[in-house]
Design an enzyme around this catalytic site. Structure first.
Site, mmCIF file in Angstrom:
data_model
loop_
_atom_site.group_PDB
_atom_site.id
_atom_site.type_symbol
_atom_site.label_atom_id
_atom_site.label_comp_id
_atom_site.label_asym_id
_atom_site.label_seq_id
_atom_site.Cartn_x
_atom_site.Cartn_y
_atom_site.Cartn_z
ATOM 1 N N GLY A 197 0.776 -1.232 0.000
ATOM 2 C CA GLY A 197 0.000 0.000 0.000
ATOM 3 C C GLY A 197 0.808 1.283 0.000
ATOM 4 C CD GLU A 240 0.994 -9.412 1.264
ATOM 5 O OE1 GLU A 240 0.869 -10.636 1.422
ATOM 6 O OE2 GLU A 240 0.027 -8.628 1.258
ATOM 7 N N GLY A 273 3.623 -3.516 -3.952
ATOM 8 C CA GLY A 273 3.518 -3.735 -5.395
ATOM 9 C C GLY A 273 3.835 -2.438 -6.106
ATOM 10 N NE ARG A 274 -0.384 2.260 -5.570
ATOM 11 C CZ ARG A 274 -1.597 2.230 -6.137
ATOM 12 N NH1 ARG A 274 -1.815 2.888 -7.244
ATOM 13 N NH2 ARG A 274 -2.588 1.563 -5.587
ATOM 14 N NE ARG A 306 -4.167 3.054 -10.215
ATOM 15 C CZ ARG A 306 -4.002 4.216 -9.623
ATOM 16 N NH1 ARG A 306 -3.531 5.241 -10.295
ATOM 17 N NH2 ARG A 306 -4.310 4.358 -8.356
ATOM 18 C CB CYS A 326 -17.065 4.751 -28.143
ATOM 19 S SG CYS A 326 -16.346 4.436 -29.737
ATOM 20 C CD GLU A 327 -17.197 4.260 -21.727
ATOM 21 O OE1 GLU A 327 -17.463 4.998 -20.756
ATOM 22 O OE2 GLU A 327 -17.513 3.076 -21.808
HETATM 23 N N1 LLP Z 1 -1.240 -7.083 -0.474
HETATM 24 C C1 LLP Z 1 -2.565 -7.241 -0.630
HETATM 25 C C2 LLP Z 1 -3.269 -8.220 0.168
HETATM 26 C C3 LLP Z 1 -3.246 -6.459 -1.551
HETATM 27 O O1 LLP Z 1 -4.563 -6.631 -1.699
HETATM 28 C C4 LLP Z 1 -2.552 -5.505 -2.329
HETATM 29 C C5 LLP Z 1 -3.245 -4.689 -3.304
HETATM 30 C C6 LLP Z 1 -1.165 -5.382 -2.145
HETATM 31 C C7 LLP Z 1 -0.546 -6.178 -1.193
HETATM 32 C C8 LLP Z 1 -0.327 -4.415 -2.924
HETATM 33 O O2 LLP Z 1 -0.697 -3.094 -2.754
HETATM 34 P P1 LLP Z 1 0.243 -1.919 -3.332
HETATM 35 O O3 LLP Z 1 1.534 -1.926 -2.563
HETATM 36 O O4 LLP Z 1 0.482 -2.229 -4.768
HETATM 37 O O5 LLP Z 1 -0.562 -0.702 -3.156
HETATM 38 N N2 LLP Z 1 -6.086 -1.334 -8.567
HETATM 39 C C9 LLP Z 1 -5.877 -0.394 -7.479
HETATM 40 C C10 LLP Z 1 -5.100 -0.995 -6.368
HETATM 41 C C11 LLP Z 1 -5.700 -2.257 -5.862
HETATM 42 C C12 LLP Z 1 -4.823 -2.863 -4.830
HETATM 43 C C13 LLP Z 1 -5.240 -4.243 -4.561
HETATM 44 N N3 LLP Z 1 -4.456 -4.865 -3.564
HETATM 45 C C14 LLP Z 1 -5.162 0.831 -8.024
HETATM 46 O O6 LLP Z 1 -4.878 0.856 -9.214
HETATM 47 O O7 LLP Z 1 -4.892 1.782 -7.302
#
Ligand code: LLP
Length: 490
Positions: free
Chosen positions: A287, A329, A331-332, A386, A417-418
């Protein structure tokens, strides 16, 4: 009457958007390490100008800086290891594959000493194809199928993060029938409010994920979380590793993470004492936020790690427990800023708009209007959902050349088309931007390719990784043939 275009801020622009002092300059936190302007004025990544990338791979194109990915992955691993060294001997960092996943990325993750977090059978298939050891992989999901659970056991995953009591029983029964133990963590909702968009905040009560820590949620007057702990401890097919939480996404301040850590540690200590069990692991989720626009100010991984470590250290001392092994964890924060999307400009048009909050002539106002230019590019909501899904703001820069022209408030839109098909809602671009120019939108490494679609039968773009001055496709773009392949005919 209309007002002359000037270099001053447009009344149509949001308050946070300043007119850049230099339209051609890159704002560092938004861009990968090797992205620069070359002497000819073209944006270049690892020394490769964007025109070359366009000629070789076409547009739209996701352009990823591999060294930058590796550096961000290492920064998380090293900073969290350092901050938690005296607490639990370091931290296991699981890269959240949902943000962007392909086999090349799994290799980089492994080589940098990270692990992999997956959330579906498909993501497990990528992990398996990349050859990562199952022990280093986690599986998430609020509605895992029996097939996915069996696959997780076949691959001997290091952990299955269980989301509900019914799933706990299911995974335990499946493992028992196979004569095995499933290594399980329980995902709890600690009730910490994350200051982010509703759809990406995940630790509050009223949503689909996780086991509630609120008392009295079961018939027995226990919390759902405690009920699951007791059930896990009693099930012969379950090896309970510990607890998990994920409070949301795109969060800048470390306090939410620290508060969640404290709540989970208190609960873990209470459960260990009451149920005479040991839970050696605690996962604090992902997150961590990144910069999408010049006003976003993400914290360095080391700062977040220190803030979280301080709370874990003091809470464990107060509770008199040994700290569980901590994992996270992200990701982003690893992949987001490694990538920009390269688009070609097509149609342009300028509309005149009343300033927000003013009356137009028919309502008795003076009908002062301001220009907003629409810059259409050759992709859109199919490669970046997004803005539509979360009102996400992005930024953009003229990439194929520099320009001496004045800034003009622009809206970068796609070709779908939006009318909501917006890529960058508000950005100042040079007023001479024209068809055939290339634009780059930074910060598109996470949840863009991953959320991409074939809306309007657009082919999903490829992903190019640049390393040591050479570019290679790590995911090829779709062709029309790909699009037609699944159509079974009339
Ligand atoms: N761990 C769990 C259990 C999660 O559900 C997520 C993201 C992460 C880790 C990784 O989160 P990050 O570090 O990437 O923020 N599609 C949305 C974000 C959805 C996140 C879903 N879960 C967006 O584009 O902002």
């Amino acid at each position: 009457m209309s007002v002359q275009d000037t270099n001053t801020a447009s009344p149509l622009a949001p308050e946070w958007l300043a007119v850049p002092a230099d339209l051609n300059a890159l704002t560092p936190p938004m861009w990968a390490g090797s992205v620069q302007r070359n002497d000819a004025g073209s944006l270049a990544v690892g020394g490769i100008p964007v025109q070359e990338l366009k000629e070789q791979f076409g547009t739209p194109l996701f352009v990823m800086d591999e060294a930058d990915f590796r550096a961000r992955a290492r920064a998380f691993k090293d900073s969290f290891d350092a901050a938690f060294a005296d607490i639990c001997g370091g931290v296991d960092v699981y890269y959240a594959g949902k943000s962007f996943l392909c086999t090349a990325v799994v290799k980089w993750v492994e080589e940098e000493g990270l692990r992999l977090d997956t959330s579906s059978g498909g993501e497990l298939a990528v992990a398996a194809r990349a050859g990562i050891a199952g022990e280093r992989v986690a599986l998430h999901g609020n509605n895992k199928s029996d097939g996915e659970l069996n696959r997780a056991l076949d691959m001997r995953l290091g952990r299955i993060v269980v989301d509900s009591l019914s799933e706990l029983v299911r995974v335990g029964d499946i493992a028992q029938a196979r004569g095995e133990h499933a290594k399980v963590m329980l995902r709890l909702t600690p009730g910490v409010h994350a200051h982010t968009h509703e759809f990406i905040a995940t630790a509050h009560e009223d949503q689909k994920f996780g086991l509630s820590m609120a008392a009295d949620t079961t018939d027995q007057g226990l919390s759902a979380a405690e009920e699951a702990v007791a059930a896990a401890a009693a099930h012969p097919g379950i090896e309970l590793l510990g607890l998990h939480c994920h409070i949301g996404s795109q969060i800048f301040e470390p306090d939410g993470f620290a508060l969640a850590a404290e709540k989970l540690l208190r609960f873990l200590a209470a459960m260990q004492e009451k149920h005479l069990i040991s839970m050696p692991e605690l996962d604090l989720g992902g997150g961590y936020g990144i910069a999408y626009t010049p006003v976003d100010t993400p914290r360095p991984a080391a700062e977040i790690a220190e803030a979280m470590a301080a709370v874990v250290r003091s809470t464990c001392a107060e509770l008199g427990i040994k700290s569980p092994r901590i994992s996270i964890e992200p990701g982003r924060a690893i992949v987001g800023s490694t990538t920009f999307t390269l688009y070609e400009v097509g149609t342009l048009k300028t509309v005149r708009v009343d300033a927000p909050g003013t009356l137009n002539a028919s309502d008795g106002g003076n009908n002062v209007t301001y220009p907003r230019r629409y810059v259409s590019v050759d992709g859109g909501m199919s490669d970046n959902a997004r803005p539509v899904l979360y009102d996400a703001d992005y930024s953009a820069i003229l990439a194929s050349r520099t320009s001496p022209a004045a800034p003009q408030l622009s809206r970068v839109v796609g070709k779908h088309c939006e009318s909501g098909d917006i890529v960058v809602r508000d950005v100042y671009l040079p007023e001479d931007v024209a068809a055939g120019d290339l634009l780059a939108v930074p910060g598109t490494g996470a949840y863009c390719w991953a959320l991409s679609s074939n809306y309007n039968y657009l082919a999903r773009p490829g992903v190019v990784a640049v390393r040591d001055g050479s570019a290679r496709l790590i995911v090829r773009g779709e062709t029309e043939e790909d699009l037609l392949n699944r159509d079974m005919g009339a």
